[in-house]
Scaffold this active site. Structure first.
Site, mmCIF file in Angstrom:
data_model
loop_
_atom_site.group_PDB
_atom_site.id
_atom_site.type_symbol
_atom_site.label_atom_id
_atom_site.label_comp_id
_atom_site.label_asym_id
_atom_site.label_seq_id
_atom_site.Cartn_x
_atom_site.Cartn_y
_atom_site.Cartn_z
ATOM 1 C CG HIS A 97 11.698 5.066 8.526
ATOM 2 N ND1 HIS A 97 12.224 3.834 8.195
ATOM 3 C CD2 HIS A 97 10.406 5.042 8.122
ATOM 4 C CE1 HIS A 97 11.278 3.111 7.596
ATOM 5 N NE2 HIS A 97 10.176 3.816 7.548
ATOM 6 C CD1 TRP A 157 6.320 6.336 7.819
ATOM 7 C CD2 TRP A 157 4.322 5.526 8.402
ATOM 8 N NE1 TRP A 157 6.260 5.036 7.358
ATOM 9 C CE2 TRP A 157 5.041 4.517 7.702
ATOM 10 C CE3 TRP A 157 3.032 5.235 8.857
ATOM 11 C CZ2 TRP A 157 4.512 3.246 7.453
ATOM 12 C CZ3 TRP A 157 2.510 3.969 8.617
ATOM 13 C CH2 TRP A 157 3.247 2.990 7.924
ATOM 14 C CG ASN A 210 9.191 6.216 -4.098
ATOM 15 O OD1 ASN A 210 9.773 5.146 -4.201
ATOM 16 N ND2 ASN A 210 8.739 6.687 -2.943
ATOM 17 C CD GLU A 211 5.603 4.278 -0.865
ATOM 18 O OE1 GLU A 211 5.330 5.357 -0.301
ATOM 19 O OE2 GLU A 211 5.868 3.242 -0.240
ATOM 20 N NE ARG A 237 7.571 11.303 0.757
ATOM 21 C CZ ARG A 237 8.018 10.140 1.190
ATOM 22 N NH1 ARG A 237 9.122 9.612 0.681
ATOM 23 N NH2 ARG A 237 7.377 9.487 2.138
ATOM 24 C CD GLU A 264 9.924 2.383 0.161
ATOM 25 O OE1 GLU A 264 9.270 2.605 1.190
ATOM 26 O OE2 GLU A 264 10.025 3.195 -0.764
ATOM 27 C CD GLU A 295 11.161 9.212 5.045
ATOM 28 O OE1 GLU A 295 10.013 8.766 4.891
ATOM 29 O OE2 GLU A 295 12.076 9.055 4.226
ATOM 30 C CE LYS A 296 15.727 14.825 13.555
ATOM 31 N NZ LYS A 296 14.448 15.359 13.003
HETATM 32 C C1 GAL Z 1 7.594 5.090 1.773
HETATM 33 C C2 GAL Z 1 8.481 5.895 0.849
HETATM 34 C C3 GAL Z 1 9.899 5.998 1.347
HETATM 35 C C4 GAL Z 1 9.911 6.281 2.820
HETATM 36 C C5 GAL Z 1 9.155 5.217 3.552
HETATM 37 C C6 GAL Z 1 9.146 5.379 5.047
HETATM 38 O O1 GAL Z 1 6.294 5.539 1.693
HETATM 39 O O2 GAL Z 1 8.483 5.363 -0.446
HETATM 40 O O3 GAL Z 1 10.555 6.996 0.623
HETATM 41 O O4 GAL Z 1 9.329 7.536 3.037
HETATM 42 O O5 GAL Z 1 7.825 5.227 3.121
HETATM 43 O O6 GAL Z 1 8.363 4.393 5.673
#
Ligand code: GAL
Length: 690
Positions: A371, A328, A160-161, A122, A320, A368-369
């Site tokens: 997370h 990550w 987003n970010e 992305r 968030e 991100e499964k």
């Molecule tokens: C942020 C992002 C989210 C998701 C999240 C995971 O950086 O905006 O979409 O990826 O991290 O921690």
């Protein structure tokens, strides 16, 4: 400096009470529609009242160039709204679809070696591409037109970010935009030459066309520091200009709807100048991911306090955070029992009026499964989901008790934070690579908490000079403007703490000459002649220096050559005579005008600062330190009009902490009140109303 936009907050749905917004990113397009009904049921059960939708849905909303499919999004927004759940709707531009990048590979950003960032994840777009801007703004307008009158959409989530993955772009578009940026900032190439000190290493330029981004220069070589600093400024501004274009495209069609974009304020990262970006949003929102280990609560509180500073104490939106592990880091630690509720309430204590997570339902496919989410793989019958429900109820209790409309109380102490000092200290040709701006503000915040003081973390452009005590912690760049403010503040009676590595350079990263800290030497009453870095990378090098107050310096100390005539030494170095440090001043107090200062000429770390603080505050004439409350982080939210307020007490230790209770307990987690006070367990929190 830009004007701030008027603060505008998402309004509750028709017929609903104002609440603390509670929910998360919702990605219904990852699931068959049958799942949506279960989502609604469980969201209602958890007390969710808002979700962010469509952030990464471009390919689904515009499956082919100019062809839109809003049907699925209409259906899910309708279901949400009818369940009483408001929508923070994305501009959906964060991740462009394959058809776009295949037709226009020229929108992909390039790294500093000229390699192209390929699609596959992305944010693979360049902010300065006119082609990409055209496509993104067309989508923004299509979204705004389609959802203009939708009663369930209460806010726009723009992008987003920004900069998370595309902070630096070295493409031809970036080069053109960087030249224009330099021209706008400096006017003439002569001024750019001056600012960047291009007399050094034959870097003088004749014309703006000779400006290139700081591309690959060979491993082990050193980029021009002035140029690099300006490229960081430019990169923040280029993304900001792109954000503003998206924002304005939306706002033109839906002027009544508040807009935001999620920042990434945490002690570990400084992607954009978020204080500057704070001017451009209707309400500030932040994404925060916890630091595993012993700094967890303190780092969270520090970052949240900085967000509150960026928001200028207006309510802000936690867009968030995580219910448990992220995916990550090399090792993704889960949250300990109690931390889910405690972390969220710590953000609320620091001024958040919205608590959201990434994400609602844990993915089963995609990167991100693993997370964590509000609804984990294990489903409804899980501790995470039970905690999510408990938190939803707690937030409603807080709102019912009048928390909305209160603000984080102003502390007596401001710890100054400066994005540009961080950027400048990241350069690789410095006295030591172990010293950056960012570590020192956090160490002071923690050490102050160890002395019973919850400080405010205040951006350098904000009102730190309106506090009783201000700390300039390794504020490496002092512009002429900040220099003037420092002088006025102390002259007028302010109490200022200044540490090593402060005031080394001006805003161009040109050293203030004559001995450090060059522009405020007389204010702090010290003259530093040299840096004394400390390390352990060669046998026999000094790795620490002891002070006579029982603390030690690591990483760096100042070689203070002389002190002013009003100055007094609070602590000195104690070392072998042959090092030349024995007996030199380490901590120096001074008076200047009506005010007082203390200069701390060494990195003492959180513990060393905490131990030195009673003497430092004492010499500033401030009676604040109280180490007996160090086990708790105490945060107040108050209603300035009525004086009513809330005290949040967080356990900072791994043992149970006893405390007296002033006020009526209204929310608690891992805490219990009895006849004589309260016991708060590790990761526990108690909220009192008074
Ligand atoms: C942020 C992002 C989210 C998701 C999240 C995971 O950086 O905006 O979409 O990826 O991290 O921690």
């Amino acid at each position: 400096m830009s004007q701030r936009r008027e603060h505008r907050w998402p309004r509750p749905l028709e017929g609903r009470k104002a609440r603390i917004w509670y929910g998360g990113d919702y990605n219904p397009d990852q699931w068959p529609e049958e799942v949506w009904d279960e989502d609604m049921r469980l969201m209602v059960k958890a007390g969710v009242n808002l979700v962010s939708v469509g952030i990464f849905s471009w390919a689904r909303i515009e499956p082919r160039d100019g062809v839109y499919d809003f049907g699925w999004l209409d259906r899910v927004i309708d279901k949400l709204g009818r369940a009483g759940i408001a929508v923070d709707l994305a501009s959906a531009t964060a991740s462009p679809p394959m058809w776009l990048t295949q037709a226009h590979p020229e929108v992909l950003w390039k790294d500093y070696r000229g390699d192209v960032c390929q699609p596959g994840a992305r944010q693979h777009w360049r902010p300065t591409s006119p082609v990409f801007r055209g496509y993104a703004l067309r989508l923004c307008r299509a979204m705004a037109v389609h959802y203009k009158d939708n009663p369930y959409v209460v806010a726009w989530h723009v992008g987003n970010e920004y900069g998370c993955h595309n902070r630096f772009d070295y493409s031809e578009d970036a080069e053109r935009a960087f030249r224009e940026w330099c021209e706008a900032r400096y006017g003439t190439i002569g001024k750019v030459n001056d600012a960047w000190g291009t007399a050094f290493w034959s870097q003088r330029m004749n014309d703006f066309s000779e400006i290139v981004p700081p591309r690959f220069i060979g491993d082990g070589n050193f980029m021009n520091p002035g140029k690099l600093l300006d490229f960081k400024r430019f990169s923040s501004d280029a993304l900001k200009a792109f954000y503003i274009a998206e924002r304005d495209a939306l706002a033109e069609i839906t002027p009544g709807r508040p807009l935001t974009t999620n920042f990434m304020v945490s002690a570990s990262g400084t992607v954009l100048d978020y204080d500057d970006w704070g001017n451009e949003v209707d309400f500030v929102s932040n994404d925060h991911y916890f630091t595993p280990g012993e700094a967890h609560l303190d780092e969270l509180a520090f970052s949240a306090s900085l967000v509150d500073g960026i928001s200028r104490k207006e309510p802000w939106f936690l867009m968030e955070h995580s219910t448990s592990a992220v995916n990550w880091r090399p090792v993704n630690y889960r949250k300990e029992p109690g931390q889910l509720v405690r972390d969220s309430l710590a953000h609320v204590a620091m001024g958040a009026d919205a608590v959201c997570y990434f994400q609602w339902r844990q993915s089963v496919a995609g990167a991100e499964k693993f997370h964590s989410a509000m609804l984990p793989h294990a489903g409804e019958d899980s501790q995470v989901f039970r905690d999510v429900c408990e938190l939803g109820a707690d937030l409603n209790t807080l709102a019912d008790n009048g928390l909305l409309g209160t603000r984080l109380a102003k502390s007596r102490v401001a710890v100054v934070y400066d994005y540009e000092s961080q950027w400048a200290t990241e350069h690789t040709a410095t006295p030591t690579q172990r010293v950056h701006h960012v570590d020192e503000p956090l160490a002071w915040f923690r050490a102050l908490a160890d002395n019973g003081v919850t400080a405010d973390v205040v951006p350098v452009r904000s009102d730190w000079d309106g506090y009783e005590v201000a700390v300039l912690p390794s504020a490496y760049l002092l512009s002429e403007e900040t220099t003037r403010r420092v002088r006025d503040y102390v002259a007028g009676g302010g109490r200022l703490i200044v540490t090593y590595y402060t005031g080394i350079s001006d805003e161009r990263d040109h050293v203030w000459p004559g001995g450090y800290p060059g522009s405020i030497r007389d204010v702090v009453g010290v003259r530093v002649e040299e840096f004394a870095p400390l390390g352990d990378d060669w046998p026999g090098v000094p790795d620490h220096l002891d002070l006579d107050n029982g603390t030690s310096a690591h990483d760096i100390a100042d070689v203070i050559g002389s002190i002013g005539e009003n100055a007094t030494v609070l602590a000195s170095f104690r070392d072998n005579p042959w090092t030349g440090m024995d007996g030199r001043p380490a901590i120096v107090a001074n008076t200047y005008g009506e005010g007082r200062t203390v200069y701390v000429g060494a990195r003492l770390g959180r513990d060393g600062i905490a131990r030195s603080l009673p003497a430092i505050l004492g010499s500033l004439g401030v009676d604040t330190a109280d180490t007996s409350t160090a086990d708790l982080l105490r945060v107040e939210r108050v209603d300035e009009a009525t004086g009513a307020g809330f005290t949040f007490l967080f356990n900072r230790t791994h043992g149970t902490v006893r405390t007296t209770v002033e006020g009526r307990p209204i929310v608690s987690s891992l805490a219990e009140c009895d006849g004589t006070g309260a016991s708060i367990e590790p990761n526990g929190v108690l909220v009192l109303k008074h």
